[in-house]
Design an enzyme around this catalytic site. Structure first.
Site, mmCIF file in Angstrom:
data_model
loop_
_atom_site.group_PDB
_atom_site.id
_atom_site.type_symbol
_atom_site.label_atom_id
_atom_site.label_comp_id
_atom_site.label_asym_id
_atom_site.label_seq_id
_atom_site.Cartn_x
_atom_site.Cartn_y
_atom_site.Cartn_z
ATOM 1 N N GLU A 123 0.856 -1.192 0.000
ATOM 2 C CA GLU A 123 0.000 0.000 0.000
ATOM 3 C C GLU A 123 0.889 1.239 0.000
ATOM 4 O O GLU A 123 2.097 1.138 0.232
ATOM 5 C CB GLU A 123 -0.914 -0.006 1.226
ATOM 6 C CG GLU A 123 -1.872 -1.182 1.250
ATOM 7 C CD GLU A 123 -2.808 -1.184 2.441
ATOM 8 O OE1 GLU A 123 -3.614 -2.116 2.540
ATOM 9 O OE2 GLU A 123 -2.728 -0.251 3.272
ATOM 10 N N PRO A 124 0.314 2.411 -0.262
ATOM 11 C CA PRO A 124 1.154 3.617 -0.307
ATOM 12 C C PRO A 124 1.965 3.839 0.965
ATOM 13 O O PRO A 124 3.077 4.358 0.914
ATOM 14 C CB PRO A 124 0.122 4.737 -0.522
ATOM 15 C CG PRO A 124 -1.004 4.084 -1.250
ATOM 16 C CD PRO A 124 -1.078 2.702 -0.678
ATOM 17 N N ILE B 299 1.146 -2.417 -7.887
ATOM 18 C CA ILE B 299 0.540 -3.678 -8.290
ATOM 19 C C ILE B 299 0.907 -3.976 -9.741
ATOM 20 O O ILE B 299 0.461 -3.284 -10.665
ATOM 21 C CB ILE B 299 -0.994 -3.641 -8.123
ATOM 22 C CG1 ILE B 299 -1.357 -3.221 -6.694
ATOM 23 C CG2 ILE B 299 -1.590 -4.998 -8.482
ATOM 24 C CD1 ILE B 299 -0.746 -4.080 -5.614
ATOM 25 N N THR B 300 1.727 -5.011 -9.940
ATOM 26 C CA THR B 300 2.033 -5.493 -11.290
ATOM 27 C C THR B 300 0.762 -6.059 -11.904
ATOM 28 O O THR B 300 0.051 -6.828 -11.265
ATOM 29 C CB THR B 300 3.117 -6.570 -11.239
ATOM 30 O OG1 THR B 300 4.298 -6.031 -10.632
ATOM 31 C CG2 THR B 300 3.458 -7.075 -12.636
ATOM 32 N N ARG C 139 33.917 -7.064 -31.796
ATOM 33 C CA ARG C 139 34.515 -5.725 -31.739
ATOM 34 C C ARG C 139 36.041 -5.831 -31.757
ATOM 35 O O ARG C 139 36.633 -6.533 -30.927
ATOM 36 C CB ARG C 139 34.047 -5.022 -30.460
ATOM 37 C CG ARG C 139 34.700 -3.675 -30.185
ATOM 38 C CD ARG C 139 34.253 -2.611 -31.155
ATOM 39 N NE ARG C 139 34.646 -1.284 -30.691
ATOM 40 C CZ ARG C 139 34.480 -0.169 -31.390
ATOM 41 N NH1 ARG C 139 33.918 -0.223 -32.589
ATOM 42 N NH2 ARG C 139 34.834 0.991 -30.900
ATOM 43 N N GLN D 161 29.426 -1.792 -19.614
ATOM 44 C CA GLN D 161 30.835 -1.391 -19.678
ATOM 45 C C GLN D 161 31.565 -2.107 -20.809
ATOM 46 O O GLN D 161 32.399 -1.509 -21.502
ATOM 47 C CB GLN D 161 31.508 -1.689 -18.338
ATOM 48 C CG GLN D 161 32.897 -1.093 -18.192
ATOM 49 C CD GLN D 161 32.865 0.421 -18.033
ATOM 50 O OE1 GLN D 161 31.833 0.996 -17.714
ATOM 51 N NE2 GLN D 161 33.993 1.060 -18.271
ATOM 52 N N GLY E 23 30.938 -0.444 -23.950
ATOM 53 C CA GLY E 23 31.428 0.922 -24.016
ATOM 54 C C GLY E 23 30.316 1.896 -24.365
ATOM 55 O O GLY E 23 29.203 1.811 -23.838
ATOM 56 N N GLY E 24 30.609 2.813 -25.269
ATOM 57 C CA GLY E 24 29.613 3.812 -25.664
ATOM 58 C C GLY E 24 28.359 3.196 -26.239
ATOM 59 O O GLY E 24 27.244 3.686 -26.013
ATOM 60 N N GLU F 161 8.974 -7.577 -4.231
ATOM 61 C CA GLU F 161 8.725 -8.749 -3.381
ATOM 62 C C GLU F 161 9.703 -8.832 -2.210
ATOM 63 O O GLU F 161 10.232 -9.900 -1.892
ATOM 64 C CB GLU F 161 8.704 -10.030 -4.219
ATOM 65 C CG GLU F 161 7.511 -10.054 -5.159
ATOM 66 C CD GLU F 161 7.295 -11.373 -5.865
ATOM 67 O OE1 GLU F 161 7.628 -12.420 -5.281
ATOM 68 O OE2 GLU F 161 6.777 -11.341 -6.995
#
Length: 391
Positions: free
Chosen positions: A135-136, A166-167, A276, A344, A347-348, A371
């Protein structure tokens, strides 16, 4: 760029049937889930059609009895199915875990008549469930929930209050709802099975999240929602016991999903590192990066072994609460670490939406929270080891 198909995990499965089941799941994941995952997550599209397919294939009721439409599969197998689904798309893997959690109260604590009436449609009839505990103002402190259910004098219960985080909130066909029917504390809580179209039940706009944008998470408002006593699960005041039992199993589902996300990130990193080239050779030739990949793979293998060990305890009917907390803690922390390292490695490019690494990293974060936060898991583990804290 779409997610690449992963290398099959070398799984130790107990039966030929379970090996065929995992092959079916991988096929569905490769054909129906993975190719659209990135695009649909970015668009915030919930793949209800995928859940319908999973239901038709018998994959949404795997750990439950075939007497009520389930699959009679041990948790050892069911969790590896979740891992495969989550590796393809966390919205689907986590959604399947939440649905299983929502069925747990009825399957474990409902009467024979209740199970016969409701479980077949829930397990294989295309329905989708959600679980309403938080709940909130009561998240980790779930025993302090304030949503109330009172008898109206005619045999019905009337529920008022708000549930949060709530999912499947607003789209589920049924909700397992924990509400206060007595005094303060855990003994005053009762569980109910509430239809998704019950009058007075409304959903707020979905939360705007950093990840899992395709999975709606919303508050639910109960405004004089009437529920017959025939939809009360277990005895009055037994709700918190039902909730804790469900969460022990649900934490294993989160652990399996976390390893699925981590495995997807490692697969992406390995593919990229092998293709790469820098300084005239693949970057996977450099020792610093090779050690990083080795650490990522080790965390995944350790997490998988931990959640499977806990699952086998559950399947044997032995206590597994401590091991479930350990699995949830370790696997979700591992997923956060592995996905961060995958970004990482790329990279970019890892920081762009052209590759799935950044999405996997954003999705991994929520698994440390849902959960039971990982801080709560540490409290659970410590309580088992050293006893409750003195006050």
């Amino acid at each position: 760029m779409t997610d690449r198909a992963p290398q099959p995990v070398d799984r130790q499965l107990p039966t030929e049937e379970s090996r065929d089941l995992l092959a079916l799941v991988r096929d569905i994941a490769q054909r129906e889930i993975r190719p659209r995952a990135a695009e649909e997550e970015e668009a915030g599209h919930f793949p209800r059609e995928v859940f319908s397919l999973l239901s038709e294939a018998g994959l949404l009721g795997l750990p439950y009895s075939s007497d009520f439409g389930g699959g009679d599969q041990p948790y050892e197998v069911y969790l590896q199915v979740l891992e495969e689904l989550a590796a393809a798309r966390l919205t689907v893997g986590l959604g399947a875990s939440v649905h299983t959690l929502a069925c747990h109260g009825l399957a474990g604590f409902g009467s024979k008549e209740q199970r016969a009436e409701h479980l077949p449609a829930m397990l294989g009839g295309g329905l989708l469930g959600a679980y309403c505990l938080s709940e909130p103002s009561s998240g980790s402190d779930a025993a302090s929930l304030s949503t109330k259910a009172v008898r109206d004098g005619g045999g019905d219960w009337v529920i008022n209050g708000t549930k949060a985080w709530i999912t499947h909130g607003g789209i589920a066909d049924f909700y397992t709802v924990l509400a206060r029917t007595g005094g303060e504390g855990p003994r005053g809580i009762t569980a109910f099975l509430v239809p998704g179209d019950a009058p007075g039940l409304t959903a707020a706009a979905p939360e705007k999240k950093m990840g899992m944008k395709g999975s709606p998470t919303a508050q639910l408002h109960f405004d004089d929602v009437r529920v017959p006593d025939s939809r009360r699960l277990g005895e009055e005041g037994q709700g918190f016991t039902i909730a804790l039992a469900a969460l022990d199993s649900g934490r294993l589902g989160i652990a399996a999903c976390a390893i699925g996300v981590a495995q997807a990130a490692l697969d992406e990193a390995l593919t990229y590192a092998g293709g790469r080239r820098q300084f005239g050779r693949p970057i996977s030739d450099f020792q610093g990066l090779r050690f990083m990949l080795a650490d990522m793979a080790t965390k995944i293998e350790a997490g998988r072994a931990l959640y499977l060990a806990a699952a086998r305890l559950r399947d044997a009917g032995k206590p597994f609460s401590r091991q479930a907390a350990m699995a949830k803690l370790f696997c979700t922390d591992a997923a956060m670490s592995v996905t961060t390292d995958a970004v990482q490695v790329l990279g970019g490019y890892g920081y762009t939406q052209d590759f799935p690494a950044e999405r996997l990293m954003r999705e991994a974060k929520v698994l440390q929270i849902v959960e039971g936060t990982n801080q709560i898991q540490r409290m659970v583990i410590a309580r088992h080891l050293a006893g409750p804290e003195s006050r």
